[in-house]
Design a protein around this motif. Structure first.
Motif, PDB file in Angstrom:
ATOM      1  N   LEU A 195      -1.514  -1.876  -7.972  1.00 33.66           N
ATOM      2  CA  LEU A 195      -1.834  -2.854  -6.965  1.00 33.66           C
ATOM      3  C   LEU A 195      -3.042  -3.847  -7.247  1.00 33.66           C
ATOM      4  O   LEU A 195      -3.623  -4.568  -6.655  1.00 33.66           O
ATOM      5  N   ASP A 196      -3.702  -3.606  -8.699  1.00 32.70           N
ATOM      6  CA  ASP A 196      -4.463  -4.466  -9.296  1.00 32.70           C
ATOM      7  C   ASP A 196      -3.985  -5.805  -9.842  1.00 32.70           C
ATOM      8  O   ASP A 196      -3.221  -5.757 -10.855  1.00 32.70           O
TER       9      ASP A 196
ATOM     10  N   ARG B  77       0.892  -1.266  -0.103  1.00 32.36           N
ATOM     11  CA  ARG B  77      -0.019   0.267  -0.044  1.00 32.36           C
ATOM     12  C   ARG B  77       0.796   1.184   0.102  1.00 32.36           C
ATOM     13  O   ARG B  77       2.224   1.210   0.351  1.00 32.36           O
TER      14      ARG B  77
ATOM     15  N   VAL C 279      -7.119  -9.977  -6.643  1.00 34.48           N
ATOM     16  CA  VAL C 279      -7.129  -8.799  -5.606  1.00 34.48           C
ATOM     17  C   VAL C 279      -7.003  -7.626  -6.250  1.00 34.48           C
ATOM     18  O   VAL C 279      -6.461  -7.358  -7.221  1.00 34.48           O
TER      19      VAL C 279
ATOM     20  N   TYR D 279       0.325 -13.091  -6.392  1.00 33.52           N
ATOM     21  CA  TYR D 279      -0.092 -11.755  -6.391  1.00 33.52           C
ATOM     22  C   TYR D 279       0.956 -10.933  -6.723  1.00 33.52           C
ATOM     23  O   TYR D 279       2.061 -11.041  -6.325  1.00 33.52           O
TER      24      TYR D 279
ATOM     25  N   GLY E 176       2.414  -6.860  -7.619  1.00 40.27           N
ATOM     26  CA  GLY E 176       2.395  -5.280  -7.418  1.00 40.27           C
ATOM     27  C   GLY E 176       3.580  -4.633  -7.992  1.00 40.27           C
ATOM     28  O   GLY E 176       4.669  -5.321  -7.993  1.00 40.27           O
TER      29      GLY E 176
ATOM     30  N   GLY F 220      -6.478  -3.967  -5.480  1.00 42.66           N
ATOM     31  CA  GLY F 220      -5.903  -3.009  -4.530  1.00 42.66           C
ATOM     32  C   GLY F 220      -5.630  -1.566  -5.229  1.00 42.66           C
ATOM     33  O   GLY F 220      -5.586  -0.569  -4.472  1.00 42.66           O
TER      34      GLY F 220
ATOM     35  N   SER G 137      -3.725  -3.116  -1.101  1.00 38.06           N
ATOM     36  CA  SER G 137      -3.947  -4.522  -1.458  1.00 38.06           C
ATOM     37  C   SER G 137      -4.690  -5.254  -0.472  1.00 38.06           C
ATOM     38  O   SER G 137      -5.576  -6.296  -0.682  1.00 38.06           O
TER      39      SER G 137
END
Length: 396
Positions: A340-341, A234, A345, A292, A294, A347, A249
């Motif tokens: 953060l997508d 984040r 998730v 995941y 980012g 984010g 996230s």
């Protein structure tokens, strides 16, 4: 008088030029505060201090961000060092109530008669990235860029080794515990390498790469309730006084490991400089769930109007060192982006433009101003705040 006005007034008062008359002593208190003592054998004993007071003002934020003005950092520490032999430091931030650097380092040449690097033990920054390893009092902008906030691993407890030559450097670390506040438990290995084909004052070209793997640990509380290892990416909208993250996230549970990678570049040519990084984090989850990811990047340029150059040492860029009696002035422009997508998730994604101005009054005092235009979109909620930030800093 409120605290912000007092901080600015103090900075300006201390910055007033001393008389240059011929009958005055050459010692200039403005540029040579007595903050350390050097013994006859070369041992240097001193104190480290950093105070920052910030003012943040928000607009066009849909009421999500509250104006604020308060202390940003209140750091106090002590160090001992002997050039070419060893150094040790301990610093505490009384504002965040967190320990910062707490470590001891020894130079191999003092032990073996040959320079094969420096070994450091304790609590220190991990060697992934350029901006994350820049001191918080020496950043060109008030706050680090979006991807640095979200992806840089921060400090850990462990060992690291660094070998620096004029045209290259290597840095490797192994960390077996989290921070001194009891968080971020786990193990991490990290490596950073850089090539510096140009490395002279005012003439620098730095190209680097870094990577790390973190294996976070779970925790058990006093009631024997186990929390599995987790991760969270984040970032604040490049404004340090807000607690709001426009992209986040959320907590990712049951994490097996986190891989971080980075690419970095820095060019300094006299009063001009360019700097940029790409940072990527891949969070491997247990139970067969997809990894995941980012990622983000930033780039900025700066121009020192008074002709000085940004400093560079040991793989990081630092402050401008003013030469004239009225200090140095710098203008800078930065673009940063963070995504953060990564389904499932969501984010969010954010990109920011930041215009900055810095007045390096002398080697201890600095005034900074930033205007940030941010754009964020998380799960269809769009927030586009404009932010004005001002900081007064005293550091030695």
């Amino acid at each position: 008088m409120n605290k912000s006005a007092l901080a600015v007034a103090l900075a300006l008062a201390l910055a007033a030029p001393l008389s240059r008359a011929a009958d005055q002593p050459k010692y200039d208190f403005r540029d040579h505060l007595p903050t350390h003592l050097v013994l006859a054998d070369g041992t240097d004993l001193g104190v480290a201090f950093k105070y920052q007071y910030d003012v943040d003002r928000f607009s066009r934020d849909n009421g999500r961000l509250a104006d604020a003005q308060t202390n940003r950092r209140k750091e106090l520490g002590a160090y001992v060092r002997r050039k070419g032999v060893y150094d040790a430091i301990a610093v505490f931030d009384f504002q965040s109530r967190n320990w910062l650097d707490v470590y001891a380092r020894v130079q191999s040449k003092a032990l073996f008669g040959r320079d094969v690097g420096a070994l450091r033990a304790g609590y220190s920054k991990t060697p992934v990235g350029l901006e994350g390893n820049t001191g918080t009092g020496a950043t060109t902008f008030l706050e680090t860029a979006l991807p640095t906030q979200a992806i840089y691993a921060g400090r850990r407890i462990g060992l690291d080794w660094a070998l620096a030559r004029k045209h290259w450097l290597l840095n490797a670390g192994y960390y077996w515990a989290g921070d001194l506040q009891g968080g971020s438990d786990g193990r991490m290995t990290a490596l950073r390498a850089a090539w510096t084909p140009r490395n002279a004052p005012g003439d620098v070209l730095h190209l680097g790469i870094s990577a790390s793997r973190e294996d976070p640990h779970g925790s058990t509380d006093g009631r024997d309730i186990y929390t599995p290892p987790g991760a969270r990416l984040r970032a604040k909208p490049e404004a340090g006084l807000t607690t709001v993250r426009l992209v986040d996230s959320g907590t990712l549970s049951r994490v097996d490991h986190i891989d971080r990678t980075g690419l970095e570049a820095l060019w300094i040519g006299g009063p001009w400089s360019l700097q940029g990084e790409y940072l990527d984090a891949r969070v491997r989850l247990d139970d067969g769930r997809p990894t995941y990811r980012g990622r983000g990047w930033y780039a900025f340029g700066s121009w020192v109007l008074t002709g000085e150059s940004r400093s560079y040492k040991g793989g990081t860029a630092g402050d401008v060192k003013p030469k004239g009696p009225y200090g140095a002035v710098e203008l800078a422009l930065r673009y940063s982006e963070l995504n953060l997508d990564d389904a499932p998730v969501l984010g969010g994604a954010e990109h920011n433009w930041t215009l900055g101005a810095n007045w390096y009054i002398n080697r201890y005092l600095k005034l900074q101003g930033n205007y940030v235009h941010a754009h964020s979109d998380r799960r269809g909620l769009v927030v586009d705040p404009d932010i004005v930030e001002v900081r007064a800093q005293i550091a030695f």
